[in-house]
Motif scaffolding. Structure first.
Motif, PDB file in Angstrom:
ATOM      1  N   GLU A  22       0.859  -1.184   0.000  1.00  0.00           N
ATOM      2  CA  GLU A  22       0.000   0.000   0.000  1.00  0.00           C
ATOM      3  C   GLU A  22       0.892   1.228   0.000  1.00  0.00           C
ATOM      4  N   PRO A  23       0.829   2.088  -1.025  1.00  0.00           N
ATOM      5  CA  PRO A  23      -0.036   2.037  -2.203  1.00  0.00           C
ATOM      6  C   PRO A  23       0.286   0.853  -3.124  1.00  0.00           C
ATOM      7  N   HIS A  24      -0.694   0.497  -3.925  1.00  0.00           N
ATOM      8  CA  HIS A  24      -0.602  -0.676  -4.791  1.00  0.00           C
ATOM      9  C   HIS A  24       0.424  -0.472  -5.904  1.00  0.00           C
ATOM     10  N   ASP A  25       1.206  -1.528  -6.165  1.00  0.00           N
ATOM     11  CA  ASP A  25       2.149  -1.579  -7.293  1.00  0.00           C
ATOM     12  C   ASP A  25       3.248  -0.517  -7.226  1.00  0.00           C
ATOM     13  N   VAL A  26       3.528  -0.004  -6.053  1.00  0.00           N
ATOM     14  CA  VAL A  26       4.588   0.993  -5.879  1.00  0.00           C
ATOM     15  C   VAL A  26       5.892   0.298  -5.499  1.00  0.00           C
ATOM     16  N   VAL A  27       6.996   0.724  -6.109  1.00  0.00           N
ATOM     17  CA  VAL A  27       8.334   0.269  -5.742  1.00  0.00           C
ATOM     18  C   VAL A  27       9.159   1.499  -5.390  1.00  0.00           C
ATOM     19  N   LEU A  28       9.628   1.554  -4.155  1.00  0.00           N
ATOM     20  CA  LEU A  28      10.425   2.680  -3.672  1.00  0.00           C
ATOM     21  C   LEU A  28      11.905   2.310  -3.744  1.00  0.00           C
ATOM     22  N   GLU A  29      12.682   3.099  -4.466  1.00  0.00           N
ATOM     23  CA  GLU A  29      14.111   2.804  -4.605  1.00  0.00           C
ATOM     24  C   GLU A  29      14.924   3.533  -3.541  1.00  0.00           C
ATOM     25  N   HIS A  30      15.952   2.820  -3.020  1.00  0.00           N
ATOM     26  CA  HIS A  30      16.871   3.395  -2.033  1.00  0.00           C
ATOM     27  C   HIS A  30      16.091   4.020  -0.876  1.00  0.00           C
ATOM     28  N   HIS A  31      15.235   3.225  -0.290  1.00  0.00           N
ATOM     29  CA  HIS A  31      14.424   3.690   0.833  1.00  0.00           C
ATOM     30  C   HIS A  31      14.766   2.914   2.108  1.00  0.00           C
ATOM     31  N   ALA A  32      14.375   3.510   3.208  1.00  0.00           N
ATOM     32  CA  ALA A  32      14.585   2.895   4.518  1.00  0.00           C
ATOM     33  C   ALA A  32      13.267   2.800   5.262  1.00  0.00           C
ATOM     34  N   VAL A  33      13.185   1.809   6.130  1.00  0.00           N
ATOM     35  CA  VAL A  33      12.041   1.654   7.025  1.00  0.00           C
ATOM     36  C   VAL A  33      12.553   1.813   8.452  1.00  0.00           C
ATOM     37  N   ALA A  34      12.012   2.792   9.153  1.00  0.00           N
ATOM     38  CA  ALA A  34      12.399   3.068  10.530  1.00  0.00           C
ATOM     39  C   ALA A  34      11.434   2.366  11.478  1.00  0.00           C
ATOM     40  N   VAL A  35      12.002   1.671  12.453  1.00  0.00           N
ATOM     41  CA  VAL A  35      11.207   0.884  13.396  1.00  0.00           C
ATOM     42  C   VAL A  35      11.571   1.277  14.819  1.00  0.00           C
ATOM     43  N   ASP A  36      10.559   1.515  15.630  1.00  0.00           N
ATOM     44  CA  ASP A  36      10.791   1.758  17.048  1.00  0.00           C
ATOM     45  C   ASP A  36       9.835   0.894  17.845  1.00  0.00           C
ATOM     46  N   GLN A  48      17.588  10.744   3.760  1.00  0.00           N
ATOM     47  CA  GLN A  48      16.820  11.459   4.784  1.00  0.00           C
ATOM     48  C   GLN A  48      16.798  10.677   6.091  1.00  0.00           C
ATOM     49  N   ALA A  49      16.678   9.357   5.985  1.00  0.00           N
ATOM     50  CA  ALA A  49      16.617   8.525   7.191  1.00  0.00           C
ATOM     51  C   ALA A  49      17.887   8.672   8.017  1.00  0.00           C
ATOM     52  N   ARG A  50      19.027   8.763   7.359  1.00  0.00           N
ATOM     53  CA  ARG A  50      20.297   8.879   8.080  1.00  0.00           C
ATOM     54  C   ARG A  50      20.415  10.230   8.784  1.00  0.00           C
ATOM     55  N   THR A  51      19.731  11.230   8.278  1.00  0.00           N
ATOM     56  CA  THR A  51      19.719  12.546   8.917  1.00  0.00           C
ATOM     57  C   THR A  51      18.744  12.601  10.084  1.00  0.00           C
ATOM     58  N   HIS A  52      17.603  11.951   9.919  1.00  0.00           N
ATOM     59  CA  HIS A  52      16.521  12.067  10.904  1.00  0.00           C
ATOM     60  C   HIS A  52      16.639  11.102  12.083  1.00  0.00           C
ATOM     61  N   TYR A  53      17.297   9.954  11.867  1.00  0.00           N
ATOM     62  CA  TYR A  53      17.238   8.897  12.883  1.00  0.00           C
ATOM     63  C   TYR A  53      18.620   8.427  13.318  1.00  0.00           C
ATOM     64  N   ALA A  54      18.709   8.117  14.613  1.00  0.00           N
ATOM     65  CA  ALA A  54      19.901   7.503  15.200  1.00  0.00           C
ATOM     66  C   ALA A  54      19.497   6.117  15.701  1.00  0.00           C
ATOM     67  N   PRO A  55      19.631   5.095  14.861  1.00  0.00           N
ATOM     68  CA  PRO A  55      19.146   3.771  15.242  1.00  0.00           C
ATOM     69  C   PRO A  55      20.107   3.015  16.163  1.00  0.00           C
ATOM     70  N   GLN A  56      19.528   2.226  17.047  1.00  0.00           N
ATOM     71  CA  GLN A  56      20.341   1.312  17.848  1.00  0.00           C
ATOM     72  C   GLN A  56      20.968   0.243  16.957  1.00  0.00           C
ATOM     73  N   GLU A  57      20.241  -0.114  15.887  1.00  0.00           N
ATOM     74  CA  GLU A  57      20.746  -1.092  14.926  1.00  0.00           C
ATOM     75  C   GLU A  57      20.419  -0.612  13.516  1.00  0.00           C
ATOM     76  N   ARG A  58      21.405  -0.678  12.644  1.00  0.00           N
ATOM     77  CA  ARG A  58      21.211  -0.330  11.240  1.00  0.00           C
ATOM     78  C   ARG A  58      21.485  -1.583  10.403  1.00  0.00           C
ATOM     79  N   VAL A  59      20.562  -1.919   9.490  1.00  0.00           N
ATOM     80  CA  VAL A  59      20.725  -3.066   8.601  1.00  0.00           C
ATOM     81  C   VAL A  59      20.739  -2.543   7.171  1.00  0.00           C
TER      82      VAL A  59
END
Length: 443
Positions: A22-36, A48-59
């Protein structure tokens, strides 16, 4: 912390591609998913993710696509211990002369626990993070899924003959209530009523199920119109097709998860769409047992919510949802005589968000969206067998094998890391499986 300081979170997964569904049939290139904690808090470009977030673990997954965890919408996972036991037989011979007699001699909490453990290991290695379960001893099943941190909807069985689980109709319902209560507030385990089929469940039981399902706000998970023989026998017995009987009893509603549905009229399909019934397509089991062909594309066009399941390993013989998506898409094209039928994007939906909707979990899982549980699977697409890459979603459905699943998370917790199961005793699972093989072979 200053105003511009990065936000601390538990996990940041950076992928070459993200397919959120969701959205349907969308492919996001060079994206990150942030989880808390256990939830998705952002889906955004990696920079943007590297600027906005300081993760305990990065994969970092530079050659992978990140997808929602797949949902197996119809399983009998303890039966994984009977994989290959009675192949190449028609449904009723397979069931009545082989499966039920063996079950009668081995079934119990230990058999259920060990079968579920084997199934969970297989499912995780194939990118599946949730199963809709239909078997006896749901208390043992739920406890095992909970211990392993695997998401499941556990069926509360109802059938009109005595079993090791319950001896009378009243006992089936008493134990169903007890099991439901024991998982009422569980983060990963839900329940559904699981009456076996119209030919093994009475009107009285179905009427009780209808009332209780409404009261408890849970689905009804039912084998329905699996074969032409089933439909004809019911017609001879009651003068009704099984679906008509379910309508008469008030079961055809948005709680119904109707499995198989190989024999349907246009009117029955329209009624499913109007009532909000979800249909679970199990193509490989239906093919193997020669049960018939679910009109999956007609159902889709009618507006019915169509999901995918493997059925049990005794009739499939695997829990491979990538294989099931591919078979579902290919078979639907042949049945519809339309090469555009049941396209790759829809096949992926049937194994994710449609499946979640069938289970009443579409607000929680089934897509990569902010606020949803972080049930995720990473699929490596750099293998020779998946090159070249033109269309990511098509490649996932028509080419990718489950062996390309590298990493899996459920509720933000890593369950598979670089193909290695996390916190599971693989050697112990294999040893117990070998012991059950010896015991069953001696029957």
């Amino acid at each position: 912390m200053s105003q511009n300081a990065p936000q601390t979170i538990d996990l940041l997964i950076e992928a070459r591609w993200v397919v959120p569904v969701e959205p349907h049939d969308v492919v996001l290139e060079h994206h990150a998913v942030a989880v808390d904690h256990d939830c998705i808090v952002a889906v955004l470009p990696i920079a943007q993710a590297r600027t906005h977030y300081a993760p305990q673990e990065r994969v970092e997954l530079g050659e992978h696509v990140l997808i929602p965890g797949l949902i197996n919408t119809h399983t009998h996972n303890p039966m994984t211990l009977m994989r290959g036991l009675a192949d190449d037989l028609p449904l009723m011979v397979w069931l009545q002369q082989h499966i039920w007699p063996v079950e009668a001699k081995v079934i119990g909490p230990e058999f259920v626990r060990d079968g579920v453990e084997l199934a969970v290991a297989e499912m995780l290695r194939g990118g599946t993070t949730c199963a809709n379960e239909n078997y006896f001893f749901p208390d043992a099943m739920g406890a095992t899924y909970r211990k392993l941190g695997f998401r499941a909807v556990v069926g509360l069985p109802v059938i009109e003959f005595p079993s090791a689980w319950a001896k009378t109709q009243d006992e089936y319902f008493e134990r169903a209530g007890e099991t439901h209560d024991s998982f009422r507030n569980d983060a990963l385990i839900r329940t559904a009523f699981a009456p076996h089929a119209p030919y093994t469940v009475s009107d009285e039981s179905f009427e009780r199920i209808r009332v209780l399902a409404d009261q408890l706000d849970i689905p009804v998970h039912l084998h329905l119109h699996e074969t032409a023989h089933e439909v004809e026998e019911e017609r001879k017995k009651s003068g009704l097709r099984p679906f008509q009987r379910m309508q008469k009893l008030g079961l055809v509603n948005d709680r119904l998860i109707a499995v198989h549905m190989t024999q349907l009229t246009d009117g029955e399909m329209a009624a499913c769409a109007e009532a909000g019934v979800s249909v679970v397509h199990c193509p490989e089991s239906n093919l193997k047992l020669a049960s018939g062909f679910c009109p999956a594309e007609k159902l889709r066009k009618a507006g019915v919510n169509v999901a995918i399941g493997t059925d049990g390993c005794a009739s499939n013989n695997d829990l491979d949802m990538f294989g099931e998506m591919r078979t579902a898409a290919l078979l639907a094209k042949a049945v519809a005589e339309d090469a555009a039928a049941f396209d790759a994007g829809f096949a992926l939906r049937a194994a994710t968000i449609n499946a979640a909707k069938a289970l009443g979990l579409d607000e929680t899982i089934g897509s990569i969206e902010i606020g949803k549980q972080a049930d995720l699977a990473a699929v490596r697409l750099s293998d020779l067998e998946t090159q070249p890459l033109f269309h990511i979603i098509s490649q996932l459905v028509y080419t990718t094998g489950r062996h390309q699943v590298s990493d899996v998370w459920i509720a933000g917790k890593r369950k598979l890391a670089a193909r290695e199961l996390v916190d599971m005793d693989t050697a112990g699972i294999l040893a117990r499986t070998h012991a059950w093989r010896e015991r069953i072979a001696a029957i």
